[in-house]
Design a protein around this motif. Sequence first.
Motif, short mmCIF file in Angstrom:
data_model
loop_
_atom_site.label_atom_id
_atom_site.label_comp_id
_atom_site.label_asym_id
_atom_site.label_seq_id
_atom_site.Cartn_x
_atom_site.Cartn_y
_atom_site.Cartn_z
N LYS A 1 3.34 5.06 -11.75
CA LYS A 1 1.89 5.73 -11.46
C LYS A 1 0.74 4.68 -11.92
O LYS A 1 1.00 3.79 -12.84
N GLN B 1 0.29 9.09 -5.19
CA GLN B 1 1.28 9.48 -4.11
C GLN B 1 2.04 8.33 -3.74
O GLN B 1 3.18 8.59 -3.55
N HIS B 2 1.50 7.18 -3.85
CA HIS B 2 2.31 5.98 -3.41
C HIS B 2 2.79 5.13 -4.68
O HIS B 2 2.90 3.88 -4.53
N LYS B 3 2.74 5.95 -5.71
CA LYS B 3 3.02 5.14 -7.04
C LYS B 3 2.55 3.73 -7.49
O LYS B 3 3.36 2.84 -7.84
N ARG C 1 -2.48 13.02 -11.51
CA ARG C 1 -1.27 12.38 -11.83
C ARG C 1 -1.51 10.76 -12.18
O ARG C 1 -0.62 10.01 -11.85
#
Lengths: 296, 268
Positions: free
Chosen positions: B224, B159-161, B197
């Motif tokens: 990611k 979500q926060h890469k 992800r």
Amino acid sequence: MRTAFINQLIVEARQNKNIFLVVGDLGFSVVEPFTDEFPDRFLNAGVAEQNMTGIAAGLAMEGYNVFTYSIGNFPTMRAYEQIRYDVCYHNLSVKIVSVGGGYAYGPLGTSHHATEDFGIMRVLPNMIVTAPSDPHEAKAITTLLCNHKGPGYIRLGKAGEPNLHQREVGLHIGQALYIKEGSGNLYIATGSILKDVIAHVTANDPTAGIASFPFIKPLDTHFIADAAKKYTNWISLEEHQSSCGFGSAVLECLNDLCNNQTIPNMPKIKRVAIPDKFIGYAGTQEFLRKEAGLIL
Amino acid sequence: MELKLFASDVRKIALKLVFEKKASHIGGAFSMVELLTVLYNKILNVNPSNPNDENRDRFLLSKGHACSTLYSTLALKGFFTLDDLNSYTENGSYFTSHINHKIAGIELSTGSLGHALPVGCGLALSAKRNNKSWQTYVMVSDGELNEGSNWESILFAPQHKLDNLTLIVDYNKIQSLGSVAEVMELHPLADKFNAFRWEVFEIDGHNFDEIETAFNAAKNIEGKPSVIIANTIKGKGVDFMEDKLLWHYKSPDKQQLEDGLKQIEAEK
């Protein structure tokens, strides 16, 4: 009280680039001014308090002073081992902010009643445990914790609590303070329920003393020792289970002071606290306090 | 030092340590020897003479019970001496049998499972927010992926890469009371991480080339986080320990120590 907290946090964050706020997907209509002004020092960690607390520990390892913010038991109980091991054992600057202390979210049910937090927080080494009684104390505690290295806990009320102090208060870590001095009886309280003490004393026991304890840990040992020499009857009031709470902490302190001969005798103490029970029905904070027997 | 030789020395020191102190967890310690050998010799930017260098890479070992391998690795790298390590589990020693941050080179005390990945997310997030180039590495066991806290982080990191975060799963397929398949099956683990992800690398966790290639590839992934699922063998390096649940608990006796040391020596 929560507004006093966030406003002061913003003031502090303007001067201190290490202040970081992490929320557990809560804080609607409260945290937005902080988010807007300091987007790089704000994080919504989602509905995941264990991860939120671990992240806070990681941020603190890199020099941030991190405030984790959520409701009731979520930032404490749900992440308790992370608080104990990641935060307290490593002595990291993570401050846990719980909104809705005691029965502030009364109608929402037992899940939202934060009535065991003092106990589980004060047992942890390195942890400072606070419960401001009004917005003035909330502001002062926020400033203190923004400048304190190490773990801390703040039990806030909700919104709309009246100011009980006439003016802003200056505090140091652990400080207790008189609302008014008197003779005979001494009423002591922590958190927003101090309001009930003031109302009771004003109406029924006007010569008594009243003291506010914004800190459950560390306790103001000197204040307690001095007060023990002056007041023979103490009445403690807290919105917490009777075990392991504020009254218990004061009792332990007095016992130690007596044992090491700092005071000659123990005062007589009546502890008014929740008698080891949950309340499973709805009600306002005022109603549930009465139902729990928190009556002077 | 050649990697194989280093790994062999780590195993010998660790085995002697658990023998002398009658300690446990040698199985899970041996499964990650090659992974730590590559990390500390090829990947991590760490400096034993300045262990708190602010630009160092951060390595968090979440499976803190496998301390004997990390302690041995750090001793060989010069964070402290082998003589220091002799105090392991003695009264007053900071060399506890779950890793302790009071020891030079150890970032985070662990031992309770499921703690290091959230902290690693905090470290990686801090590096991102401050444009720091150092990397964060977290190693978990397979059994500890039962812990819900890990899955909170596994949701969070993409979500926060957090492409500066690499997770390593020491996938030795055996946890405390049985095989992973019997207790809480993780298969298909790569699919799970893909669905969450993450960039996934699946390797032989005892093959130095595969390990190094995966770490270097992970570092270059953008946008990611990466996970290296390292297929390993619990108790790797000593035949009577390999794939045996018993060696999660057992400490070798004198004969087993000598047999083990002989096998490790022969393999080097």
